[in-house]
Design an enzyme around this catalytic site. Structure first.
Site, short mmCIF file in Angstrom:
data_model
loop_
_atom_site.label_atom_id
_atom_site.label_comp_id
_atom_site.label_asym_id
_atom_site.label_seq_id
_atom_site.Cartn_x
_atom_site.Cartn_y
_atom_site.Cartn_z
N CYS A 98 0.84 -1.21 0.00
CA CYS A 98 0.00 0.00 0.00
C CYS A 98 0.87 1.25 0.00
CB CYS A 98 -0.93 -0.01 1.21
SG CYS A 98 -1.98 1.45 1.29
N CYS A 147 -0.42 4.10 2.14
CA CYS A 147 -0.19 3.94 3.58
C CYS A 147 1.27 4.19 3.93
CB CYS A 147 -0.51 2.51 4.04
SG CYS A 147 -1.99 1.79 3.35
N ASP A 148 2.18 3.64 3.16
CA ASP A 148 3.58 3.59 3.59
C ASP A 148 4.54 4.44 2.77
OD1 ASP A 148 2.83 1.77 5.55
OD2 ASP A 148 3.07 0.06 4.22
#
Ligand code: NDP
Length: 312
Positions: free
Chosen positions: A136, A139-140
């Site tokens: 992701c 997300c990261d």
């Protein structure tokens, strides 16, 4: 083997399931939530969550999920560990079989079983999970500012993630197994026009290396042909974008689904093709796949279930 009777069974312990539980328990439905194999869902495989409103300093994925869980428990949700191995949605009350052998008999069911990111299946993906391997970018990606990363895949998700990462990272490799991108033309153009994205066509990843965290990947180009070539790339992050699989196996043939197995809902409601069965979160969302969306649809599912039971 015992029977557990409930007005509302919620399957799945991710943001959608827990939010459905918060709303359903506050609506006096006394829900029973089965957490599944990975309590906390996909967020437990990410490190820091910085894009969920209400956490200005960010929060770890597992911590956030624990807080969702505690909030659901606070209002009386009966939360149990376990996996639903079979479902009979052909008549009401619905019957769900737990891996313990017990049966849940439910007047309504909220399916929030999520989707699982696909991985290549390399042992190194497990070894470096959360240590440079992610599925992701939203997300990261932030953790790779001014670093070098690789994205695997040639579809819209891979291109979108590569473009997103290119605004943060120094350099982005896009590892594509075919000699072309499968993504839409507009996404292809965005990728090819971004200076710091380098596309590695006809390439597959054979493994990752690094002492404690990812430091590079072993690549094979034109595998199995006379032009086969092996080389390494130095990277700090390795992002998989080769698609997601919705966790809907046990409902196949019982609910309408799209070609990829995502549960069809009567949007904007969470109603499925079976009255009394609702779907929330990534299990019915092939597009957004964000925790905040999953939570929002969990809320809708609980409200839909409450309305259904009232009218019943
Ligand atoms: P896709 O299935 O479209 O693409 C998956 C990509 O991963 C393909 O390039 C595929 O290669 C590659 N791949 C699959 N398995 C492997 C493997 N083992 N090794 C290497 N590469 C592999 O998935 P997406 O998640 O990209 O998209 C899903 C759907 O969502 C699509 O319909 C897409 O259009 C849509 N979407 C739309 C967006 C938008 O409109 N903004 C954004 C994101 C997704 P190959 O081509 O060789 O099969």
């Amino acid at each position: 083997m015992s029977e557990i009777i409930t007005r509302c069974a919620i399957i799945g312990g991710g943001p959608a399931g827990y939010t459905a539980a918060i709303y359903a328990s506050r609506a006096n439905l006394s829900p029973l939530l089965i957490e599944g194999m990975q309590p906390g869902g996909q967020l437990t495989t990410t490190t820091e969550v910085e894009n969920f409103p209400g956490y200005p300093q960010g929060v770890s994925g597992p911590q956030m999920m624990e807080e969702f869980r505690l909030q659901a428990q606070r209002f009386g949700t009966d939360i149990r560990l376990g996996v639903i191995t079979a479902a009979d949605l052909s008549q009401r009350p619905f019957r769900l079989t737990l891996d313990s052998g017990d049966t849940i008999v439910a007047d309504s069911v909220i399916i929030a079983t999520g989707a699982s990111a696909r991985y290549l299946g390399l042992p190194d993906e497990q070894k470096y999970m959360g240590m440079g391997v992610s599925a992701c970018a939203t997300c990261d990606g932030f953790f790779y500012r001014n670093r070098t990363v690789a994205v695997v895949g040639g579809g819209d998700t891979a291109c979108e993630e590569a473009v997103y990462l290119s605004s943060l990272a120094k350099e982005v490799y896009l590892i594509v197994r075919k000699p072309f991108l499968r993504a839409s033309k507009v996404m292809q153009r965005r990728v090819t026009e971004t200076a710091n994205i380098k596309i590695l066509y006809n390439c597959n990843t054979k493994g990752l290396f690094g002492e404690d965290v990812v430091e590079g990947a072993h690549i094979v180009e034109n595998a199995g042909t006379p032009e086969e070539k092996h080389f390494d790339i130095a990277i700090d992050g390795f992002f998989l974008a080769i698609g997601h699989t919705p966790n809907t196996g046990i409902f196949k043939g019982q609910l309408d689904m799209n070609n990829e197995g995502y549960i069809a809902v009567e949007s904007p409601t969470t109603r499925t093709s079976v009255p009394g069965v609702f779907a929330a979160g990534d299990v019915s969302d092939p597009i957004y796949r964000q925790a905040v969306n999953a939570a929002a649809s969990g809320c809708r599912a609980a409200m839909d279930a409450e309305r259904f039971l009232l009218e019943d």
